[in-house]
Structure formats: structure tokens, C-alpha cells
Motif scaffolding. Structure first.
Motif, short mmCIF file in Angstrom:
data_model
loop_
_atom_site.label_atom_id
_atom_site.label_comp_id
_atom_site.label_asym_id
_atom_site.label_seq_id
_atom_site.Cartn_x
_atom_site.Cartn_y
_atom_site.Cartn_z
N TYR A 76 -41.88 76.33 20.25
CA TYR A 76 -42.97 75.52 19.71
C TYR A 76 -42.69 75.15 18.26
N LEU A 77 -42.24 76.10 17.47
CA LEU A 77 -41.92 75.81 16.07
C LEU A 77 -40.78 74.80 15.98
N TYR A 78 -39.80 74.91 16.86
CA TYR A 78 -38.72 73.92 16.87
C TYR A 78 -39.27 72.52 17.15
N VAL A 79 -40.15 72.42 18.12
CA VAL A 79 -40.74 71.11 18.44
C VAL A 79 -41.52 70.57 17.25
N VAL A 80 -42.27 71.43 16.58
CA VAL A 80 -43.04 70.99 15.41
C VAL A 80 -42.11 70.42 14.35
N PHE A 81 -41.01 71.11 14.07
CA PHE A 81 -40.12 70.62 13.02
C PHE A 81 -39.28 69.45 13.49
N ALA A 82 -39.03 69.32 14.76
CA ALA A 82 -38.34 68.14 15.26
C ALA A 82 -39.24 66.91 15.12
N VAL A 83 -40.52 67.08 15.42
CA VAL A 83 -41.47 65.98 15.24
C VAL A 83 -41.60 65.65 13.76
N ASP A 84 -41.58 66.67 12.92
CA ASP A 84 -41.62 66.45 11.48
C ASP A 84 -40.44 65.58 11.05
N ALA A 85 -39.26 65.88 11.53
CA ALA A 85 -38.09 65.09 11.17
C ALA A 85 -38.20 63.66 11.70
N ILE A 86 -38.78 63.51 12.88
CA ILE A 86 -38.93 62.17 13.46
C ILE A 86 -39.86 61.32 12.60
N PHE A 87 -40.88 61.95 11.99
CA PHE A 87 -41.78 61.19 11.13
C PHE A 87 -41.20 60.96 9.74
#
Length: 131
Positions: A76-87
């Protein structure tokens, strides 16, 4: 019905005909590819080849295994930071455009602040310690 209306309907259906032809070509291509694969591949099944394989580990025992919830939290934390990078990447390209100065900078700091609060929460709960 007038000739103009009939011509309009013909061009309307012609666009769907084009889409249908493209879909049929795609299905035909996939069918030919799978058929050629089936005809050209070697087929010599052995006991080892028919054995279930997962992550390099031979299946031993029952198929049911419990996983600690910590692994899901890491995912879940990986997904959060991947979405962060996408934004962050589109923001970095828009930030230099005229008219997007301070407002976009403040909005991104608010966004990064929310992400930082989530990371701080996970750290304080002890989720980030590997045991």
C-alpha cells in the motif's frame, strides 16, 4: 425520407463498419498467432513440467498459507508513493508555464504535506520496521 438523410445514415454506419473491420482484424490476428503457436511449439510434457510452479519454490504441503498484514501495508505504501510520483512529473512540467507560478507551488506543497503525514503515521505505528 430524403436523399440527404439517407446519405447521412450511410456515412454514420460506415464509421461503425470501419470499427467492426478493425476489431475483426484484431481478433483474426490473435487467432492466427495462437494457432501458429499451438502448431509450432514442442509438446513433451514431463512430470516436472506439469508441476505447479510459483516463485521458484516447489509446492509442498497445503495450498493455504497466511501472510502477515505488514506485507500488504508495504504494498500500500508503495502504491501511495508511486501515485505521488505520477502526480509530481506532470506538475513539474506545468510549473514552468506562464500563469502557474505560486498557486501550483502551494498546491504541490499541500499534496506533499499529505503524503508526509501518511509516511509519518506509518513510521510512528512501526510499520516501516522490518522484523
Amino acid at each position: 425520407m430524403s436523399a440527404l438523410a439517407m446519405a447521412g445514415n450511410a456515412s454514420y454506419y460506415a464509421t461503425y463498419t470501419t470499427v467492426l473491420l478493425v476489431v475483426l482484424a484484431g481478433v483474426a490476428f490473435a487467432a492466427v498467432a495462437f494457432g501458429a503457436n499451438r502448431l509450432l511449439r514442442p509438446h513433451r510434457p514431463t512430470r516436472e513440467k506439469l508441476l505447479t510452479y510459483e516463485s521458484g519454490v516447489d509446492p509442498v504441503g497445503e495450498g493455504w498459507a497466511q501472510t502477515h498484514v505488514r506485507y500488504y501495508v508495504y504494498a500500500y505504501l508503495y502504491v501511495v508513493f508511486a501515485v505521488d510520483a505520477i502526480f509530481l512529473f506532470p506538475w513539474a512540467t506545468v510549473f514552468a508555464a506562464p500563469g502557474f507560478g505560486w498557486a501550483t507551488l502551494v498546491e504541490m506543497f499541500v499534496f506533499i504535506g499529505f503524503i508526509a503525514v501518511g509516511l509519518l503515521y506509518a513510521w510512528r505505528k512501526g510499520v516501516l520496521t522490518w522484523t
